[in-house]
Design an enzyme around this catalytic site. Sequence first.
Site, mmCIF file in Angstrom:
data_model
loop_
_atom_site.group_PDB
_atom_site.id
_atom_site.type_symbol
_atom_site.label_atom_id
_atom_site.label_comp_id
_atom_site.label_asym_id
_atom_site.label_seq_id
_atom_site.Cartn_x
_atom_site.Cartn_y
_atom_site.Cartn_z
ATOM 1 C CG HIS A 22 84.460 80.141 15.548
ATOM 2 N ND1 HIS A 22 83.403 79.889 14.719
ATOM 3 C CD2 HIS A 22 84.102 81.195 16.313
ATOM 4 C CE1 HIS A 22 82.444 80.757 14.955
ATOM 5 N NE2 HIS A 22 82.858 81.557 15.925
ATOM 6 C CG ASP A 64 81.299 82.490 18.899
ATOM 7 O OD1 ASP A 64 81.057 83.271 17.947
ATOM 8 O OD2 ASP A 64 80.971 81.297 18.879
ATOM 9 C CE1 TYR A 111 80.005 72.017 39.166
ATOM 10 C CE2 TYR A 111 78.215 70.733 40.071
ATOM 11 C CZ TYR A 111 79.290 71.570 40.249
ATOM 12 O OH TYR A 111 79.661 71.949 41.514
#
Length: 140
Positions: A22, A64, A111
């Site tokens: 998670h 999530d 990035y």
Amino acid sequence: MLKGIPPIISPDLIKILMEMGHGDEIVLADCNFPAASHTSRVVRCDGHGLPDLLKAVLSLMPLDTYTDSPIALMSVVPGDLAETTIWHKYRCIIDQETTSPIDYLERYAFYERAKKAYAIVATGERALYANIILKKGIFV
């Protein structure tokens, strides 16, 4: 082969998805993304496009629900006239699984976040700005 596992999901990718917990994130990257220089955990999916891979991953991995946006895209660099029609395809795929909003990150912010991801999946996707980050949720 296993029942119920989309054939586009390789053994290496299913292992990564199973290992993730998670809050861990995975990057599905286009063919131009510097995957190997951003992580030591790269899964190769050369020859595959991102929409098909996204659909397969979302069929297995919950997103999530404890965060405002478990999905992030790399936003277009100002002045770049690149087409982002792939984003519409993503939204259609995502809408089948969730109503989660999509966050758009500036290129270098994307990035930096990718460097912290559990893994990066390097694909053969040729569309520009096709990179997407998914945050894993819990299975209920």
